[in-house]
Design a protein around this motif. Structure first.
Motif, mmCIF file in Angstrom:
data_model
loop_
_atom_site.group_PDB
_atom_site.id
_atom_site.type_symbol
_atom_site.label_atom_id
_atom_site.label_comp_id
_atom_site.label_asym_id
_atom_site.label_seq_id
_atom_site.Cartn_x
_atom_site.Cartn_y
_atom_site.Cartn_z
ATOM 1 N N THR A 240 0.831 -1.205 0.000
ATOM 2 C CA THR A 240 0.000 0.000 0.000
ATOM 3 C C THR A 240 0.870 1.261 0.000
ATOM 4 O O THR A 240 0.382 2.358 -0.259
ATOM 5 C CB THR A 240 -0.912 0.043 1.236
ATOM 6 N N ALA A 241 2.144 1.078 0.316
ATOM 7 C CA ALA A 241 3.085 2.196 0.322
ATOM 8 C C ALA A 241 4.436 1.715 -0.186
ATOM 9 O O ALA A 241 4.800 0.548 0.001
ATOM 10 C CB ALA A 241 3.225 2.782 1.728
ATOM 11 N N ILE A 242 5.170 2.622 -0.823
ATOM 12 C CA ILE A 242 6.490 2.287 -1.361
ATOM 13 C C ILE A 242 7.506 3.325 -0.902
ATOM 14 O O ILE A 242 7.245 4.533 -0.940
ATOM 15 C CB ILE A 242 6.463 2.218 -2.899
ATOM 16 N N PHE A 243 8.646 2.827 -0.466
ATOM 17 C CA PHE A 243 9.765 3.665 -0.054
ATOM 18 C C PHE A 243 10.858 3.534 -1.105
ATOM 19 O O PHE A 243 11.503 2.493 -1.221
ATOM 20 C CB PHE A 243 10.260 3.215 1.330
ATOM 21 N N ALA A 244 11.048 4.587 -1.910
ATOM 22 C CA ALA A 244 12.111 4.618 -2.924
ATOM 23 C C ALA A 244 13.321 5.317 -2.301
ATOM 24 O O ALA A 244 13.233 6.489 -1.915
ATOM 25 C CB ALA A 244 11.649 5.359 -4.176
ATOM 26 N N THR A 245 14.433 4.617 -2.184
ATOM 27 C CA THR A 245 15.550 5.094 -1.359
ATOM 28 C C THR A 245 16.572 5.950 -2.100
ATOM 29 O O THR A 245 17.688 6.147 -1.614
ATOM 30 C CB THR A 245 16.278 3.895 -0.725
ATOM 31 N N ASN A 246 16.210 6.474 -3.255
ATOM 32 C CA ASN A 246 17.149 7.266 -4.042
ATOM 33 C C ASN A 246 16.360 8.204 -4.952
ATOM 34 O O ASN A 246 15.225 7.905 -5.340
ATOM 35 C CB ASN A 246 18.044 6.313 -4.850
ATOM 36 N N TYR A 247 16.950 9.330 -5.301
ATOM 37 C CA TYR A 247 16.251 10.321 -6.136
ATOM 38 C C TYR A 247 15.822 9.737 -7.482
ATOM 39 O O TYR A 247 14.669 9.886 -7.896
ATOM 40 C CB TYR A 247 17.154 11.534 -6.365
#
Length: 335
Positions: A240-247
């Motif tokens: 339900t949520a995504i954490f993208a760890t880079n620009y």
């Protein structure tokens, strides 16, 4: 008209040759003397012969900056910070890209050595450090930014990626999410390891079991970010949520959402890394973990100048900077 000399600059400025020399070599001089010297240099069209100067002083007043990707917004902002400090001290900058390949990184380090730079600021491309250990034998000051090596003792400037990620993922959990995908960097990269550690800490604290299906390792590129979110959104039990760890992987997520017609903060929640004008323009604005990019650059520049002027202390000094969490409506409240 022949080339002006340092003697002529000194005479016109009304100061000693030594004072002009100090100014040219980046040392501080009285403000009034600095003004007179600069005016004389401009009137006489004086140009420093840096090669001859380097032969005499064994310094070239130049610093090499070696980064994985010059086109990355994080990198460009760090370089701005570096040049702000170096320009004030009359140091020039030679900027090189390793193109995210450690073998090119090794070649560029050798290139900068041959250019006789006084020091190098390096953002390593991976955890491979054999060529760094070899390079240390040249006794050229080297300061690391963003990433460090466990078995190499060098000064460095990094951000607290563990705490940054922990706080970001904790905020997602507070908003009711338990199915949180992470688009992480390469397993060998220092920042990726730390950001994943923060992610795991946040899950563990709330007794949420780590689901490896929600973990995607990618290169730090837009294409890889696009591929990773596509895989996550194709799962039967979608996050339900995504954490993208880079620009750049965050950009890849945004492109995928646009292509698929997904509404940010409604169809899928998103937390990105690094702030940009683009992220501010999108509605809703993207939640991000902000790194003080220019401060990283200025601190690294100060560190390399300290080493070039005073030599290494023999002990590594790792400066850790705080990140800042910016939460917006891109993360939906489920409870």
């Amino acid at each position: 008209m022949g080339k002006s000399t340092i003697k002529e600059v000194a005479k016109m400025a009304g100061v000693s040759i030594g004072t002009v020399s100090r100014y040219i070599n980046g040392f501080s001089v009285k403000e009034k003397n600095k003004k007179h010297i600069e005016e004389a240099i401009k009137k006489l069209n004086f140009e420093t012969n840096y090669l001859a100067q380097g032969l005499r002083s064994k310094k070239t007043n130049s610093i090499g900056v070696l980064v994985p990707d010059i086109g990355d917004i994080f990198v460009t902002q760090v370089i701005e910070g570096i040049e702000t400090v170096l320009n004030e001290q009359n140091f020039s900058t030679i900027i090189c890209s390793s193109q995210n390949q450690w073998n090119i990184e090794s070649e560029k380090l050798d290139f900068l050595r041959k250019k006789k730079v006084d020091g190098i600021i390096l953002m390593p491309t991976s955890s491979i450090y054999k060529h760094i250990k070899e390079f240390e034998k040249n006794n050229i000051p080297l300061v690391l930014i963003d990433r460090i090596f466990d078995r190499v003792s060098l000064n460095a400037v990094v951000c607290d990626n563990v705490t940054g990620s922990y706080e970001g993922v904790s905020e997602i959990i507070k908003r009711g999410h338990t199915k949180i995908g992470i688009i992480n960097g390469p397993k060998t990269v220092y920042t990726a390891k730390n950001r994943f550690e923060g992610y795991k800490m946040a899950l563990k604290e709330e007794s949420i079991k780590l689901d490896n299906d929600y973990v995607k390792y990618t290169d730090y590129t837009e294409i890889e970010g696009y591929r990773a979110i596509k895989e996550l959104m194709s799962m039967k039990e979608k996050p339900t949520a995504i954490f993208a760890t880079n620009y750049k992987t965050t950009l890849g997520c945004l492109r995928y959402m646009y292509d698929e017609g997904l509404k940010i903060g409604e169809d899928i929640s998103l937390l990105g890394y690094d702030q940009s004008d683009l992220f501010k323009m999108i509605k809703p604005q993207i939640s991000v973990i902000y790194q003080p990019t220019q401060l990283i650059g200025t601190e690294a520049a100060k560190s390399i100048l300290e080493e070039t002027n005073n030599g290494s202390s023999g002990k590594s000094n790792v400066k850790i900077l705080d990140t800042k969490l910016v939460i917006t409506e891109s993360i939906k409240k489920l409870k």
